[in-house]
Design a protein around this motif. Structure first.
Motif, mmCIF file in Angstrom:
data_model
loop_
_atom_site.group_PDB
_atom_site.id
_atom_site.type_symbol
_atom_site.label_atom_id
_atom_site.label_comp_id
_atom_site.label_asym_id
_atom_site.label_seq_id
_atom_site.Cartn_x
_atom_site.Cartn_y
_atom_site.Cartn_z
ATOM 1 N N THR A 221 -3.868 5.520 -7.458
ATOM 2 C CA THR A 221 -2.796 4.779 -6.807
ATOM 3 C C THR A 221 -2.141 5.682 -5.761
ATOM 4 N N THR A 222 -1.361 5.089 -4.871
ATOM 5 C CA THR A 222 -0.594 5.858 -3.901
ATOM 6 C C THR A 222 0.643 5.049 -3.520
ATOM 7 N N ALA A 223 1.680 5.732 -3.110
ATOM 8 C CA ALA A 223 2.933 5.040 -2.786
ATOM 9 C C ALA A 223 3.723 5.841 -1.772
ATOM 10 N N SER A 227 11.957 2.614 4.941
ATOM 11 C CA SER A 227 13.376 2.286 5.122
ATOM 12 C C SER A 227 13.763 1.049 4.323
ATOM 13 N N GLN A 228 12.776 0.198 4.019
ATOM 14 C CA GLN A 228 13.054 -1.026 3.271
ATOM 15 C C GLN A 228 12.948 -0.828 1.763
ATOM 16 N N GLY A 229 12.184 0.198 1.353
ATOM 17 C CA GLY A 229 11.994 0.437 -0.073
ATOM 18 C C GLY A 229 10.591 0.926 -0.355
ATOM 19 N N PRO A 230 10.210 1.010 -1.643
ATOM 20 C CA PRO A 230 8.882 1.516 -1.997
ATOM 21 C C PRO A 230 7.767 0.561 -1.566
ATOM 22 N N ILE A 231 6.617 1.149 -1.240
ATOM 23 C CA ILE A 231 5.385 0.394 -1.059
ATOM 24 C C ILE A 231 4.323 1.045 -1.941
ATOM 25 N N VAL A 232 3.430 0.240 -2.493
ATOM 26 C CA VAL A 232 2.368 0.735 -3.371
ATOM 27 C C VAL A 232 1.036 0.230 -2.840
ATOM 28 N N LEU A 233 0.052 1.131 -2.755
ATOM 29 C CA LEU A 233 -1.288 0.761 -2.328
ATOM 30 C C LEU A 233 -2.301 1.210 -3.370
ATOM 31 N N ILE A 247 -1.840 -3.825 -0.707
ATOM 32 C CA ILE A 247 -0.472 -3.308 -0.636
ATOM 33 C C ILE A 247 0.487 -4.331 -1.227
ATOM 34 N N THR A 248 1.509 -3.835 -1.926
ATOM 35 C CA THR A 248 2.654 -4.646 -2.290
ATOM 36 C C THR A 248 3.903 -3.863 -1.914
ATOM 37 N N LYS A 277 -4.750 6.793 0.293
ATOM 38 C CA LYS A 277 -3.549 7.611 0.391
ATOM 39 C C LYS A 277 -2.672 7.056 1.503
ATOM 40 N N VAL A 278 -1.344 7.072 1.256
ATOM 41 C CA VAL A 278 -0.380 6.545 2.214
ATOM 42 C C VAL A 278 0.729 7.558 2.441
ATOM 43 N N ASP A 279 1.322 7.518 3.636
ATOM 44 C CA ASP A 279 2.536 8.280 3.910
ATOM 45 C C ASP A 279 3.416 7.433 4.815
ATOM 46 N N ALA A 280 4.734 7.684 4.766
ATOM 47 C CA ALA A 280 5.667 6.891 5.565
ATOM 48 C C ALA A 280 6.801 7.761 6.071
#
Length: 412
Positions: A221-223, A227-233, A247-248, A277-280
């Motif tokens: 998993t990755t998250a 600015s809006q909140g958590p995202i999970v991929l 994604i959710t 993998k994600v980054d924000a």
């Protein structure tokens, strides 16, 4: 005959020229890839890097004996790893090449996790949390994350700092795969699920939620926090065995319905053990992932400017003999650095590349040659200050140890 001889000469010239270019490239990389001595013992593996861009920590496990495992960590100080500290030592752990423990910091509080067997069944284990408050001297260990009590798989955890003193946690949860005494699924779906929760600085679990009731069973998993909140991929799974990246997002107080970030159409009757993998940064999001849809292995990258609601068309990072095992770090709102594993001339390398959201890519840097087996695990990448740091499990004479290096960002 003259034509044949000429063809042979041209082929040899092109081959030699290509080898010279590769030799020059590797010599250049030797000068920009700087090793950092690992502070732990041999028989250490499963590194995990975490950074808030001001501090950097490395965690890992060490096999003390065949049955005893130790969970350690160290902080980077003046480009050197500090003296290792032990979180917990124990037996009956589930130690897996793809499902590694982690450590995360939030305002002085440390939260780590590992996996512990819950029965004699091979794939029956629970997620255990360890917590060290800023003013505490001893870790609270083996705190529960989930309380379903099923003898099933729980793992592939992602932990992130959330609020001022809490953590966001997401994980794969196999409770719906539990069998009754007659060997039938108690839940007729019998699927792997993905769930999330919040963990306070005191270890209190709240806001537990089911994010998706059917997912791929053993991809990481990755998250990220936008600015809006958590995202999970994660790698999803449809009834038709399409296992693309979904994604959710937590927005306006609720989680969105999962959706694919791109329709690769990878139909595969088994888990590829190769998560995204994600980054924000704010609402800029970058996602890297591996796919082998249509029998074509690729590493891809997409960007989003609205917190993951919409994504750009994929940028192909590599279409060579890629193994995946990706990582990604946004270095600003326009650029990301992606790492992955691929094989070149019968040698497997950890590579990294800078990519602009416009699609402009730098020349890839070969960070290191690697063993291509599962024992290498999943290389880690994090940046702090002006450098990008890498960690992986190195195998020599079938004995694992951990290697760490850094590359200045201006060299990408």
């Amino acid at each position: 005959m003259k034509s044949l001889n000429l063809l042979i000469l041209v082929t040899l010239f092109l081959s030699c020229n290509s080898n010279k270019k590769k030799s020059v490239q590797h010599k250049k990389e030797d000068k920009i890839v700087h090793a950092i001595d690992f502070p732990g013992d041999i028989k250490s593996e499963l590194p995990h890097l975490t950074s808030n861009h001001n501090s950097l920590m490395l965690s890992w496990v060490t096999r003390i004996t065949d049955s005893t495992t130790q969970f350690n960590y160290s902080s980077l100080i003046n480009q050197k790893w500090g003296t290792p500290k032990t979180i917990i030592t124990g037996t009956n752990w589930f130690v897996n090449w793809a499902d590694y423990p982690s450590i995360t910091a939030n305002n002085g509080t440390l939260l780590s996790h590992f996996l512990k067997k819950s029965s004699e069944d091979t794939f029956a284990y629970d997620i255990k949390l360890n917590l060290l408050s800023e003013d505490a001297s001893d870790w609270q260990t083996e705190l529960p994350l989930h309380t379903d009590g099923t003898k099933t798989e729980h793992g592939f955890v992602t932990v992130l700092p959330l609020k001022e003193n809490s953590f966001f946690v997401t994980w794969l949860d196999g409770r719906d795969m539990a069998m009754d005494h007659e060997g039938e699924h108690m839940n007729h779906n019998g699927n792997m699920t993905i769930r999330a929760a919040e963990v306070s600085q005191d270890g209190v679990i709240s806001n537990q939620i089911l994010l998706d009731g059917k997912t791929c069973s053993c991809c990481q998993t990755t998250a990220a926090i936008t600015s809006q909140g958590p995202i999970v991929l994660y790698r999803d799974r449809t009834d038709e065995e399409i296992r693309d990246i979904a994604i959710t997002r937590y927005t306006n107080g609720t989680w969105t319905e999962p959706q694919f970030i791109h329709n690769d159409g990878w139909q595969i009757n088994g888990c590829p053990v190769n998560g995204p993998k994600v980054d924000a940064i704010d609402n800029t999001v970058a996602v890297a992932w591996f796919t082998a849809a249509h029998s074509t292995p690729l590493v891809k990258l997409v960007f989003s400017e609205n917190g993951g609601a919409e994504f750009s068309e994929p940028i192909i990072i590599s279409d060579a003999a890629v193994l995946g095992r990706v990582d990604i770090e946004l270095i600003d709102h326009e650029q990301a650095i992606v790492s992955w594993m691929e094989t070149e001339d019968n040698t497997t390398y950890l590579k990294a590349m800078k990519v602009n959201k416009s699609g402009v890519k730098s020349m890839p840097i070969s960070i290191s040659a690697l063993n291509d087996s599962r024992k290498t695990g999943f290389p880690q990448m994090q940046y702090k200050g002006d450098n990008m740091y890498f960690a992986w499990t190195s195998i020599a004479n079938d004995i694992p140890t951990i290697k760490t290096v850094f590359v200045p960002l201006d060299q990408f």
